[in-house]
Write a protein that holds these residues in place. Structure first.
Motif, short mmCIF file in Angstrom:
data_model
loop_
_atom_site.label_atom_id
_atom_site.label_comp_id
_atom_site.label_asym_id
_atom_site.label_seq_id
_atom_site.Cartn_x
_atom_site.Cartn_y
_atom_site.Cartn_z
N SER A 127 -7.07 -2.59 -4.39
CA SER A 127 -8.03 -1.66 -3.76
C SER A 127 -7.48 -0.25 -3.64
CB SER A 127 -8.43 -2.18 -2.37
OG SER A 127 -7.31 -2.21 -1.50
N SER A 128 -6.17 -0.11 -3.49
CA SER A 128 -5.59 1.22 -3.36
C SER A 128 -4.09 1.11 -3.61
CB SER A 128 -5.84 1.78 -1.96
OG SER A 128 -5.31 3.08 -1.83
N ARG A 143 -3.47 12.07 -0.29
CA ARG A 143 -3.04 10.68 -0.10
C ARG A 143 -2.15 10.55 1.13
NH1 ARG A 143 -0.09 8.55 -5.14
NH2 ARG A 143 -2.18 8.51 -6.00
#
Length: 313
Positions: free
Chosen positions: A57-58, A209
């Motif tokens: 997912s990430s 991020r």
């Protein structure tokens, strides 16, 4: 001499500030400032199912699980404050409903089952550490954390049991989803469902991020954990520290490194290229050698702290 030393110090501060600004740019691979213990109770053999390069997912997050039995206790990866606890959810939502078998939809509902209606929520804990980084632990069984008496605001030591490994929420099975992050706005950067918010558009230079590649005290110099089928035995972080280190390399795109020693002196022309990330942690001092540089969209940090001192300043 004093003026010259001050000028050098200010130059290093400016360099670190510029490098930390690069952390906010697209394509960089930020590395955790500190090292953290593997967040399982001592003696547990732990493997990484998805590392920071493969998490579905990430990126910069890790899925890990105990090997050889269970149940497994999850512990704090470093000293810190418990900032968020969510452990009253009861529903397990695997990828598809066939994984639920005979379990009723009150306790298991596959993500492909319309009956879930998007109501599946994870159980999790967020902790803040003295170095400004936060760690997240996800998929605890219901009341696994609060049932031990933990409350928001508690300061606990690394290695303290938080709860048990589980599968509540969006999970293929029992495991721990672990993250290290530097939330831009503290607790306000964490949404009501426990996920980091305000990261921006990953396709633009505004991408900010917040997750960092976790560095662990694994017995090696780098500390970056990639997929491990053989498993690592969880233990307290040792205080071992090499006398000195003199890295003189070029870190290319996609490379990440966390290096620690008593004294670190970068070799000639040490360079962190675009898309690479490096964190240096020394007990005494970090010295930048001639030709040291961090390219745009690269990430670099330097830190003075005891070796394998999780969550330290």
């Amino acid at each position: 001499m004093i003026a010259r030393a001050l000028a050098i110090a200010l130059a290093v501060v400016a360099l670190l500030a510029a490098a930390d600004a690069a952390f906010a740019q697209a394509g960089s691979l930020p590395v955790s400032k500190g090292r953290y213990r593997v967040p399982y109770q001592n003696g547990t053999t732990v493997g990484a199912n998805n590392d920071h390069t493969t998490h579905p997912s990430s990126l910069n997050r890790i899925d890990m699980g105990g090997r050889g039995g269970g149940p497994y206790n999850i512990v704090a990866a470093a000293d810190g404050w418990i900032r968020i606890i969510e452990d009253d959810n009861t529903l397990w939502c695997p990828t598809n409903n066939t994984s639920c078998g005979a379990l009723p939809t009150t306790v298991c509902c596959g993500q492909d089952n319309p009956a879930c209606s998007g109501g599946c929520r994870n159980n999790y804990v967020w902790m803040e550490h003295p170095n400004g980084e936060w760690t997240k632990y996800t998929h605890f069984p219901t009341n696994s954390v609060t049932g031990r008496g933990h409350q928001v605001g508690d300061f606990i030591q690394g290695g303290t049991v938080l709860g048990q490994e589980g599968r509540i929420g969006l999970a293929g099975g029992n495991h721990l989803h672990f993250e290290v992050a530097r939330p831009h706005n503290g607790i306000d950067s964490i949404g009501s469902t426990g996920f980091l918010v305000d990261d921006g558009d990953a396709t633009t230079s505004n991408y900010n991020r917040q997750n960092r590649v976790p560095a662990f005290c694994l017995g090696g110099s780098n500390g970056i954990w990639l997929d491990s089928t053989e498993g690592i035995v969880a233990a307290n972080c040792p205080a071992d520290c090499d006398p000195s280190s003199a890295p003189g390399i070029v870190l290319g795109a996609g490379s990440v490194r966390h290096l620690q020693a008593n004294v670190i002196t970068t070799g000639p022309n040490h360079e962190v290229l675009s898309g690479a990330g490096e964190a240096l942690q020394a007990q005494t001092r970090v010295v930048m050698g001639p030709g040291f540089r961090v390219r745009a969209n690269g990430y670099f940090s330097a830190n003075i702290a005891g070796c394998d001192a999780p969550g330290s300043l």
